[in-house]
Design a protein around this motif. Sequence first.
Motif, PDB file in Angstrom:
ATOM      1  N   ARG A   1       0.842  -1.202   0.000  1.00  0.00           N
ATOM      2  CA  ARG A   1       0.000   0.000   0.000  1.00  0.00           C
ATOM      3  C   ARG A   1       0.874   1.248   0.000  1.00  0.00           C
ATOM      4  O   ARG A   1       0.591   2.225  -0.705  1.00  0.00           O
TER       5      ARG A   1
ATOM      6  N   ARG B   1       2.257   1.998  -3.364  1.00  0.00           N
ATOM      7  CA  ARG B   1       1.244   2.629  -4.222  1.00  0.00           C
ATOM      8  C   ARG B   1       1.082   4.103  -3.882  1.00  0.00           C
ATOM      9  O   ARG B   1       0.872   4.938  -4.769  1.00  0.00           O
ATOM     10  N   TRP B   2       1.170   4.431  -2.582  1.00  0.00           N
ATOM     11  CA  TRP B   2       1.094   5.848  -2.177  1.00  0.00           C
ATOM     12  C   TRP B   2       2.240   6.624  -2.805  1.00  0.00           C
ATOM     13  O   TRP B   2       2.038   7.718  -3.344  1.00  0.00           O
ATOM     14  N   TYR B   3       3.441   6.068  -2.754  1.00  0.00           N
ATOM     15  CA  TYR B   3       4.587   6.754  -3.347  1.00  0.00           C
ATOM     16  C   TYR B   3       4.389   6.935  -4.855  1.00  0.00           C
ATOM     17  O   TYR B   3       4.670   8.006  -5.407  1.00  0.00           O
ATOM     18  N   ALA B   4       3.889   5.910  -5.521  1.00  0.00           N
ATOM     19  CA  ALA B   4       3.655   6.026  -6.966  1.00  0.00           C
ATOM     20  C   ALA B   4       2.639   7.118  -7.270  1.00  0.00           C
ATOM     21  O   ALA B   4       2.833   7.938  -8.177  1.00  0.00           O
ATOM     22  N   ASP B   5       1.557   7.148  -6.499  1.00  0.00           N
ATOM     23  CA  ASP B   5       0.506   8.138  -6.731  1.00  0.00           C
ATOM     24  C   ASP B   5       0.984   9.562  -6.488  1.00  0.00           C
ATOM     25  O   ASP B   5       0.425  10.516  -7.045  1.00  0.00           O
ATOM     26  N   HIS B   6       2.004   9.743  -5.634  1.00  0.00           N
ATOM     27  CA  HIS B   6       2.489  11.079  -5.292  1.00  0.00           C
ATOM     28  C   HIS B   6       3.763  11.462  -6.048  1.00  0.00           C
ATOM     29  O   HIS B   6       4.482  12.381  -5.641  1.00  0.00           O
ATOM     30  N   GLY B   7       4.023  10.769  -7.137  1.00  0.00           N
ATOM     31  CA  GLY B   7       5.076  11.214  -8.038  1.00  0.00           C
ATOM     32  C   GLY B   7       6.481  10.815  -7.658  1.00  0.00           C
ATOM     33  O   GLY B   7       7.451  11.346  -8.231  1.00  0.00           O
TER      34      GLY B   7
ATOM     35  N   LEU C   1       4.381  -0.500 -11.121  1.00  0.00           N
ATOM     36  CA  LEU C   1       3.891   0.875 -11.187  1.00  0.00           C
ATOM     37  C   LEU C   1       4.902   1.830 -11.817  1.00  0.00           C
ATOM     38  O   LEU C   1       4.675   3.037 -11.851  1.00  0.00           O
TER      39      LEU C   1
END
Length: 667
Positions: free
Chosen positions: A377, A380-386, A411
Amino acid sequence: MMRPSRSLAAVLLALCASASQAAVDSYSVMENGAKVGSLTADRKGKAVDIAYAVSSNGRGPKLKEQLVLGAGGMPSSWQINGNSLMGGDVQESMAYQDGTLRWTSQADSGERKLAAPGLYIGNDTSPWALGMYAQALLKAPGLKLDVLPAGTLSLAKLRAVPLKHNGRALKLTAYVISGVTLVPKFLLLDDQQQLFAVLDDSLLVRGGFENHYQELKALGDALAGEYLASLQQRLAHRFDGTVRIRNVHVFDPASGQRGPLSSVTYYRGVISTVAPEGSEMEAADKEIDGKGGTLVPGLHDMHAHNTAWSGLFYIAAGVTATRDMGNENPRLLELSRRTEAGELAGPDMIRAGFLEGRSDYSAALGFLPATLEEGKRDVRWYADHGYRWIKVYNSMNPAWVAPLAAEAHRLGLGVLGHVPAFATPDQMLEAGYDEVTHINQLMLGWLLKPGEDTRTPLRLTALSRAADLQLDSAPVKHTVALMKQRNAGLDTTLSIVEQLMMSRTGEVAEGAAAYLEHLPIGYQRYRKRSYIKFKDDAEKQRYADAFAKVLETTGMLHREGIALWPGTDDPSGFLLHREIELYVKAGLTPAEALKIATLECERHFGRDQQYGSIERGKRADFLLVPGDPLQDLSLLHRIGMVVKGGVVYYPDQIYSAINIVPFGGDK
């Protein structure tokens, strides 16, 4: 009721007065919301006994101090014993007696004739000393004071800070104190002018107020932001029209050549022309004479932990892009936003998301997932925040690395990091690492015995075994072959490894000689110490031989085609220049080292169509040095001008504004 006699009343009054002068102040050291250390100050009249201990990421100082305050609150005697950050011995003392101040420390020793006690700045002290310095400065004319052994401290009152606690309001005042360390410190004093908090990365707060951590952290960030925003307005020079830098040579990292005299013009942050000097050109709105110096594309620190303050230091050092390798996530995102908006000076921050396991040695950064699913999880947070990579740290469960790496790769994120305790670099490369962080983390795979724990300072001290390492041995060859197979690189951080291995008590290390005397006295003394507890001269020599093997390993990896990335793990900017010099000591040419620190880093970021060289259509990110850096890399310490996104900065102006003696870079 019988009244006490006069003598008994006097005794009781004296006891009450004595009790009022005695107090035990307790403080907690906090990182990322967790307590990582403690400080107690037992005050009995003018005597103060201090106990200070921190354990964060398997390391931290442990000190005992005995202090006596004399006239004006100045220390008349001070004994400090214990261990520094990495375990080096601390035995420091000072005493003022019969008009003479005498001191001895890891950094230096001496004596000074004085008419009255002066303010001595300790070499290895707890943060409690900052409160004492502030109290002395509050009594000084203009809130400024010459200090011992050298230097000047200044204090500025910022604003009142109300803090509500258990239904009552505390009256606190925020101050900033400059001249002790490299970075000014923000303090909170209470209405009795006693230390309440030091608003630092490792936050010190009075005991019982730990639950105000987030509030105080936000306050520290706000105070630093306000202070630095005001500096940005003063130090950033913006021009609306065309800007031409005349009479300069241009270093081309692709060819490794320093070109003939040229003029470089940019408009709104983008390079528009690069033409031979003397070519027919329209007049520019702003012209700058480069005086025959060299324009070099912006430098990169590939192992940074950005702070609000590091931005100014990086810009002054010509570092226009960094890779952040672990931070407090919300803080980093806000810092990036403000820097990108031009509110604060600083480099571009390409982010790697920190993932750490849970143990007694955990580093309090990023995310510390309790389960593998939590870790996925977090990826995924890191991926979503660039974020562009995930960074795995020492306490991570090695069995989790392969599934975490698979999720990151799914990702589009890269995977890099330390080698988790009890694992090997080879295992992590096979599990999905695209890059190993720190050369010591790579080399320990060839040096450690089974079961040795790298969550402790052993991950640095065991590097002394490299003195006997054979680079043609089977384990070394296997790792290099695996790196080639996976096209995996290495974030070297040679400069910080040198600092830890080659520091010697009372000496200025070779890597610091070019700049140390320009810096505040506290930082100068901090760097004139040993970070490691040496048994004897033979052990010192062993560390020197081991560091020579570190450089030999670096050269071997380069010849084998392994990508090397220059990083420092240090926010000052100065160590990036040393990192480049160490690449040359390892066998690279100056042109090769500068190519890696400029264009190759941007290729690694995937931004080389816009950054990394000085060409038409690319961003105006470059620095001006007063000579030929291919002949003399030490010129990087005398940068005359830095351009970041078209905004012009003069390092000498930056240094003057933050209590550093300018280097005299030609503008």
